[in-house]
Structure formats: structure tokens, C-alpha cells
Write a protein that holds these residues in place. Structure first.
Motif, mmCIF file in Angstrom:
data_model
loop_
_atom_site.group_PDB
_atom_site.id
_atom_site.type_symbol
_atom_site.label_atom_id
_atom_site.label_comp_id
_atom_site.label_asym_id
_atom_site.label_seq_id
_atom_site.Cartn_x
_atom_site.Cartn_y
_atom_site.Cartn_z
ATOM 1 N N ARG A 89 0.852 -1.186 0.000
ATOM 2 C CA ARG A 89 0.000 0.000 0.000
ATOM 3 C C ARG A 89 0.889 1.239 0.000
ATOM 4 O O ARG A 89 2.022 1.202 0.475
ATOM 5 N N GLY A 90 0.351 2.342 -0.495
ATOM 6 C CA GLY A 90 1.077 3.593 -0.461
ATOM 7 C C GLY A 90 2.114 3.711 -1.565
ATOM 8 O O GLY A 90 2.174 2.878 -2.478
ATOM 9 N N ARG A 91 2.934 4.749 -1.451
ATOM 10 C CA ARG A 91 3.886 5.047 -2.527
ATOM 11 C C ARG A 91 5.213 5.518 -1.954
ATOM 12 O O ARG A 91 5.258 6.290 -1.000
ATOM 13 N N VAL A 92 6.298 5.026 -2.554
ATOM 14 C CA VAL A 92 7.655 5.462 -2.225
ATOM 15 C C VAL A 92 8.172 6.309 -3.376
ATOM 16 O O VAL A 92 8.204 5.855 -4.526
ATOM 17 N N THR A 93 8.572 7.541 -3.067
ATOM 18 C CA THR A 93 9.052 8.461 -4.093
ATOM 19 C C THR A 93 10.450 8.941 -3.725
ATOM 20 O O THR A 93 10.680 9.376 -2.593
ATOM 21 N N VAL A 94 11.377 8.854 -4.660
ATOM 22 C CA VAL A 94 12.740 9.343 -4.468
ATOM 23 C C VAL A 94 13.007 10.406 -5.523
ATOM 24 O O VAL A 94 12.906 10.135 -6.728
ATOM 25 N N SER A 135 6.717 3.099 -10.508
ATOM 26 C CA SER A 135 6.555 3.395 -11.932
ATOM 27 C C SER A 135 7.767 2.979 -12.761
ATOM 28 O O SER A 135 7.745 3.081 -13.987
ATOM 29 N N LEU A 136 8.828 2.516 -12.102
ATOM 30 C CA LEU A 136 10.058 2.173 -12.811
ATOM 31 C C LEU A 136 10.057 0.703 -13.229
ATOM 32 O O LEU A 136 9.818 -0.178 -12.407
ATOM 33 N N THR A 137 10.322 0.449 -14.490
ATOM 34 C CA THR A 137 10.522 -0.913 -14.960
ATOM 35 C C THR A 137 11.871 -1.411 -14.460
ATOM 36 O O THR A 137 12.729 -0.615 -14.064
ATOM 37 N N PRO A 147 19.658 1.858 -13.499
ATOM 38 C CA PRO A 147 20.436 3.093 -13.355
ATOM 39 C C PRO A 147 19.944 3.981 -12.214
ATOM 40 O O PRO A 147 20.724 4.721 -11.612
ATOM 41 N N PHE A 148 18.640 3.887 -11.890
ATOM 42 C CA PHE A 148 18.100 4.732 -10.827
ATOM 43 C C PHE A 148 18.618 4.319 -9.460
ATOM 44 O O PHE A 148 18.632 5.131 -8.528
ATOM 45 N N ARG A 149 19.061 3.071 -9.321
ATOM 46 C CA ARG A 149 19.589 2.605 -8.041
ATOM 47 C C ARG A 149 20.840 3.360 -7.630
ATOM 48 O O ARG A 149 21.227 3.327 -6.453
#
Length: 258
Positions: free
Chosen positions: A66-71, A78-80, A86-88
Motif C-alpha cells: 500500500r502507499g507510494r515510495v518516491t525518491v 513506476s520504474l521498470t 540506473p536509478f539505483r
């Protein structure tokens, strides 16, 4: 200050019990929390309160139910997998047990070069140069670059873990009980190292600990968790000088000073 990590109503369940009678148990229940650049939020609570689970969701190692984690404004959901790789680089984690998180067959240099290899960054010579610079930054002698993890002390191994986490210059660092297995004198050294490097680099940090004295020393803000829920949040002075929740007072009364 730039908002780096935004946890919005995050929750996580796990299955428990025998196969024929499994039940879902909430490890984290709708927690909302923000961490800004250059600041440290200490996440404190008893063992089993859900703080480590929350830390793993913050860096995408666990997916919230539940909920959302945004960085940096980017929802991780939303990231495949292709885009997540690369986002890591943006977010890294330091684990509690350096003995298990470091490959015992890799030298110090190999361990520090590995993040660059994984992200296909820099030439071979530049990777080695950066590995040596990372060793300097965390207070490890360059003469130890050819040594294996078991040849270092516990405090030195945790310095290796910190250096490896910093290799890709993350904007968010999650530290999960990084000093709990160390002697008190070594704890102070590692905590000071975290503070010095954060001041130099400006990353946001979520620092998970059950130790109130450690949290008081390292944190700008403090979040108190109990049974998967966030029960109190405030500045370090607010939490330690005038806590509102009886549970927080109980944690403070039971904690020795550092």
C-alpha cells in the motif's frame, strides 16, 4: 531543502503460519515520512516494530503493498526493471552485518570497484583510482586494498560497507542498524564518520536503530515506530526533551546515554 525521500501511506504485509492456515500480518501500517537533503531522520523502535522493513522499502528492496515510495519525485513503482537499474545509483543501503554483506572472496579494491562495474561506469584505471579515494574517505589505508574482508576488524568492515554504498554518490542512504554489532568506542567512530561524510556530500539519510542514544547523536529528526505504525515524529530536541507519547518515554527511560 530538497525533498529526497517521500514515503506516503506505505504499508507492507507478510504471510505467516503453516501452509494450510497462512495468514497475512501487517509489518508496516500506512507510514508517511519525508527525508530532505543533508538531513538525517532516525527511525527508532523495538525489535519487530517494522523499521527495517520500512528502510528496505525506501530503497526499493521490498515493494510496498500500500502507499507510494518516491525518491527525488520519482515513484519507484513506476520504474521498470530496466529503468530501475540506473536509478539505483540514487539510493544505497548500509546493512547491519558487514560480514554477510561483503563477498569474502573479494579484496577491498574489488569490493569498491564492483559498483562501477555493475553500472558500467569509468575505465578500469579510473575505477581503481576512485576505489583508492573511497578508502581514504572512510579512513582505510590504501595498503589494505589487496586484503580480504576477514583480514579487517568489525569496525573496518563497516567502513568498507559505507565506502561501497557511497561509491555511486547516492542522494539517499539508508543505514540499517549499522553500529549495533560494534563496541561502543568503535560505534562513536563510525557515527562520526557518517556525520562527517554527510556534511561533505549532502545526502539524505534514514538511520534505523533500536538504540535511543545512537539516534540522539546522529539524527536531526526522529521517527518512533511501534508495531508497524509511526507513533511520533519531531525534531531531535522535541523527541528527547519533551516526548508526547508514553511509548517514546518508555524507550527513553530504558536507554543508557552514549
Amino acid at each position: 531543502m530538497d525533498l529526497v525521500l517521500d514515503l506516503d501511506g506505505v504499508g507492507k504485509d507478510f504471510s505467516a503460519g503453516p501452509f494450510f492456515a497462512r495468514r497475512r500480518t501487517a509489518a508496516v501500517t500506512e507510514v508517511s515520512l519525508r527525508v530532505h537533503a543533508g538531513r538525517t531522520v532516525g527511525l527508532v523502535g523495538e525489535s519487530g516494530s517494522g523499521k527495517s522493513t520500512l528502510g528496505r522499502m525506501a530503497v526499493g528492496l521490498l515493494t510496498p503493498d500500500r502507499g507510494r515510495v518516491t525518491v527525488h519525485g520519482q515513484p519507484l513503482s513506476s520504474l521498470t526493471p530496466k529503468k530501475m537499474r540506473p536509478f539505483r545509483r540514487t539510493m544505497q543501503m548500509v546493512f547491519q552485518d558487514s560480514s554477510n554483506s561483503l563477498n569474502p572472496r573479494m579484496t577491498l579494491e574489488d569490493l569498491l570497484v564492483e559498483p562501477f562495474r555493475a553500472q558500467d561506469l569509468h575505465t578500469r584505471a579510473e575505477r581503481r583510482h576512485r576505489a583508492a579515494a573511497l578508502a581514504d574517505e572512510v579512513g582505510l589505508a590504501r595498503s589494505g586494498l589487496a586484503r580480504l574482508p576477514h583480514e579487517f576488524s568489525g569496525g573496518q568492515r563497516q567502513r568498507i560497507s559505507i565506502a561501497r554504498a557511497l561509491a555511486l554518490e547516492p542522494d539517499l542512504l539508508v543505514a540499517d542498524e549499522p553500529v549495533s554489532a560494534l563496541d561502543v568506542s568503535v560505534q562513536a567512530q563510525i557515527l562520526n564518520l557518517f556525520k562527517d561524510i554527510q556534511q561533505a556530500r549532502g545526502f539524505a539519510m534514514l538511520f534505523v536503530s533500536h538504540d535511543m542514544a545512537v539516534v540522539e547523536f546522529i539524527s536531526d529528526q526522529v521517527a518512533v515506530m511501534r508495531a508497524g505504525s509511526l507513533v511520533e515524529f519531531g525534531s531531535r530536541d522535541e523527541i528527547f526533551d519533551s516526548p508526547r507519547e508514553p511509548y517514546t518515554r518508555t524507550l527513553l527511560d530504558a536507554a543508557p546515554s552514549l
